[in-house]
Design an enzyme around this catalytic site. Structure first.
Site, PDB file in Angstrom:
ATOM      1  N   LYS A   1       0.845  -1.186   0.000  1.00  0.00           N
ATOM      2  CA  LYS A   1       0.000   0.000   0.000  1.00  0.00           C
ATOM      3  C   LYS A   1       0.884   1.242   0.000  1.00  0.00           C
ATOM      4  O   LYS A   1       1.919   1.269   0.670  1.00  0.00           O
ATOM      5  CB  LYS A   1      -0.881  -0.058   1.243  1.00  0.00           C
ATOM      6  CG  LYS A   1      -1.889   1.040   1.435  1.00  0.00           C
ATOM      7  CD  LYS A   1      -2.694   0.731   2.706  1.00  0.00           C
ATOM      8  CE  LYS A   1      -3.769   1.757   3.001  1.00  0.00           C
ATOM      9  NZ  LYS A   1      -4.545   1.354   4.211  1.00  0.00           N
TER      10      LYS A   1
ATOM     11  N   SER B   1      -9.207   1.088   3.424  1.00  0.00           N
ATOM     12  CA  SER B   1      -8.453   1.962   2.544  1.00  0.00           C
ATOM     13  C   SER B   1      -7.440   1.207   1.694  1.00  0.00           C
ATOM     14  O   SER B   1      -6.877   1.757   0.742  1.00  0.00           O
ATOM     15  CB  SER B   1      -7.735   3.039   3.363  1.00  0.00           C
ATOM     16  OG  SER B   1      -6.858   2.466   4.317  1.00  0.00           O
TER      17      SER B   1
ATOM     18  N   SER C   1      -9.192  -1.493   7.574  1.00  0.00           N
ATOM     19  CA  SER C   1      -8.700  -1.417   6.199  1.00  0.00           C
ATOM     20  C   SER C   1      -7.956  -2.657   5.743  1.00  0.00           C
ATOM     21  O   SER C   1      -7.737  -2.835   4.541  1.00  0.00           O
ATOM     22  CB  SER C   1      -7.788  -0.192   6.042  1.00  0.00           C
ATOM     23  OG  SER C   1      -8.512   0.994   6.279  1.00  0.00           O
TER      24      SER C   1
END
Length: 580
Positions: A48, A122, A146
């Site tokens: 990420k 996310s 997330s």
């Protein structure tokens, strides 16, 4: 060569054509190779884009914020040292603020199964590239869910370790005191393998901890809590899927316990509806105060609210959280783990963009409290709904229960019969969970009512037994249908060489500690003795007293109980002499 993509100017772009392009922000070309030796050699991973990887910018999905780190984050360094190769950086809800995957100037990341639906966030890009097979595993971060929500929405595994187990040095925080690095994979075994390589105390991380993880699986008759109030926001398919999930846990030996969910739900509300949100503002305070206009909505409004609270407000919120934790602790006295839907429903990208705050909050109904109350969690695929969308459940345990969750989660995932992510590939064979001590076991051969799907198979399942294989006995046995037994059972007898045949059996591995209680259930004239298999091995298995076979129907020529039962469909029961 490094390639950096540019933000997509139009958020109205068709999600069905976005897919892979919007899942990535930057990539190494070719991939950054890991060490030549290690437990992860041959595997490809992504991270990420709030996790530092030297050679690529860290953007947190905000171009104005982007910087180029001089070194890898601690977790990337560990994974490269273990032999994995890094593909690049993935898209996310800006500053890791969101659970839906639509809050990025690089565009919304679509669901891997139905691109008009949200991927979850996310850590949206990380989940997408794993679900579609572009990476073997990926790193996300998890503050409010997330690392779990996008796993549940994309039919993959999301492992959120105990806080402090993986270093967050080199990870841009969302709320540093509750952040975790999380792992996405298409199987629990691989996720556990990655966690084993990534974990470790880091004195340079202020929130790193030396944790002793539980080394024994949950009890065979594990108690799983289920909330006393369940909210699916009108989604009947999700409600039905969770009912099926609970049935599956019971089939694995679990005992369902209804718990008061109110302290968990109230703790979840504190994350965004109290002074705790100030920690999100603190994480990027310098940048936010200077460049507030560069932050997209609704991220800007959420983070900006952190300015409105005083230090006294924060202490008050922390005290409220402690009190809720004490109440929640009472529920743990009656359960070993908590099972919840990973998300209560699915939303389309258009729905989410039209109502971004309320619908995002709905997605976090069963996730927001976990880090606040210091638990470990594992999101596991559970089913594909009739509308083609995935449904996942999250197994939640106390801090340090990571390996226990992985062991149960792996058994649960395999029992679903699902394939890997959106690839259609079958699940790999179960893997040993790295941190669990091997249990003493005994191999038991079953021939009749204990076979898979047969009436007494549950006696094996509830004792934690697992199916090893199907095979045959040595050709020295005769097989009989016994009369008067409920449910119907066969009898197996060893005979002289040349007078018998091979009989189909299943081999089950049972924890030794539960073997005695299983043997105690076996009624006369059946008994447990030693069977010889076709390959010469000797195992424990069902035999029958010779006197009980006088007048019994000889079914040796069928070669097994299933074949015999198939032959009897629609036929009258055999007339033989009954016995108790």
């Amino acid at each position: 060569m490094v390639r950096l993509t540019t933000p997509n100017a139009s958020t109205e772009r068709q999600a069905s054509t976005a897919g892979a392009a919007q899942a990535w922000i930057s990539r190494f070309e070719p991939a950054l190779q890991g060490a030549a030796q290690g437990s992860l050699v041959g595997l490809r991973f992504a991270v990420k884009d709030n996790i530092d990887a030297a050679g690529l910018p860290t953007t947190a999905a905000c171009e104005a914020f982007a910087y180029r780190p001089a070194a890898h984050s601690a977790v990337v360094h560990k994974l490269l040292a273990a032999g994995a190769s890094l593909l690049g950086k993935t898209n996310l809800d800006q500053f890791a603020c969101g659970l839906n995957g639509t809050r990025s100037p690089w565009g919304p990341v679509p669901n891997a199964f139905k691109p008009l639906y949200v991927s979850g966030g996310s850590s949206s890009g990380s989940a997408y590239v794993v679900a579609t097979g572009q990476a073997d595993f990926a790193l996300g971060t998890d503050t409010a869910g997330s690392g779990r929500v996008p796993a549940g929405l994309n039919n993959i595994v999301g492992f959120k370790p105990s806080k402090g187990l993986i270093s967050t040095r080199g990870v841009l925080p969302a709320a540093q005191s509750v952040d975790c690095v999380s792992i996405f994979a298409r199987s629990v075994g691989l996720a556990a393998q990655v966690l084993d390589a990534a974990r470790g105390y880091d004195p340079q991380d202020p929130y790193s901890r030396e944790l002793e993880l539980a080394a024994q699986p949950f009890p065979v008759a594990f108690r799983f809590g289920v909330p006393d109030t369940l909210e699916f926001y009108g989604d009947a398919l999700a409600e039905a899927a969770f009912k099926e999930a609970r049935e599956q846990l019971r089939a694995l030996g679990g005992v369902e316990v209804c718990i008061d969910f109110s302290p968990f739900a109230q703790a979840a509300a504190l994350l965004y509806e109290s002074a705790l949100v100030a920690e999100r503002y603190a994480a990027i305070r310098g940048f936010f105060d200077a460049h507030e206009g560069e932050v997209m909505e609704p991220v800007r409004s959420i983070i900006g609210r952190g300015r409105d609270y005083s230090a006294a407000d924060l202490y008050e919120a922390q005290t409220q959280l402690r009190a809720l934790g004490q109440r929640a602790a009472e529920a743990w006295k009656g359960m070993d783990l908590l099972c919840v839907p990973t998300t209560p429903t699915h939303y389309t990208i258009a729905q989410m963009q039209a109502n971004p705050v309320v619908l995002n909050r709905n997605l976090g109904a069963y996730t927001n409290f976990v880090n606040l109350l210091d638990y470990a969690a594992l999101s596991v695929p559970s089913s594909i709904r009739p509308d083609g969308l995935p449904f996942g459940v999250t197994l939640i345990g106390p801090c340090g229960s990571d390996w226990q969750l992985a062991e149960l989660g792996q058994r649960y995932h395999r029992a679903t019969g699902l394939t890997q992510g959106a690839t259609g590939e079958p699940l790999p064979a179960p893997q040993p969970i790295p941190g669990l001590r091997p249990q003493a076991t005994v191999t038991v051969a079953v021939v009749g009512a204990h076979l898979s799907g047969m009436p007494l198979n549950g006696q094996l399942i509830e004792r934690g037994a697992r199916l090893l294989s199907s095979t045959e006995t040595a050709p020295d046995y005769r097989f009989y249908a016994l009369a008067g037994t409920v449910p119907p059972k066969p009898g197996l007898q060893r005979v002289a060489a040349g007078e018998g045949a091979r009989i189909a059996v299943e081999l089950w591995e049972m924890p030794l500690e539960h073997y005695g209680s299983f043997v105690a259930l076996v009624p006369a004239p059946l008994s447990i003795g030693t069977l010889v298999l076709a390959d010469g091995r000797s195992v424990q298995g069902f035999l029958c007293e010779a006197q009980a076979l006088q007048g019994a129907l000889d079914i040796t020529h069928f070669g097994g109980w299933r074949a015999y039962l198939a032959s009897r469909q629609g036929a009258p029961a055999p007339q033989t002499h009954p016995f108790p």
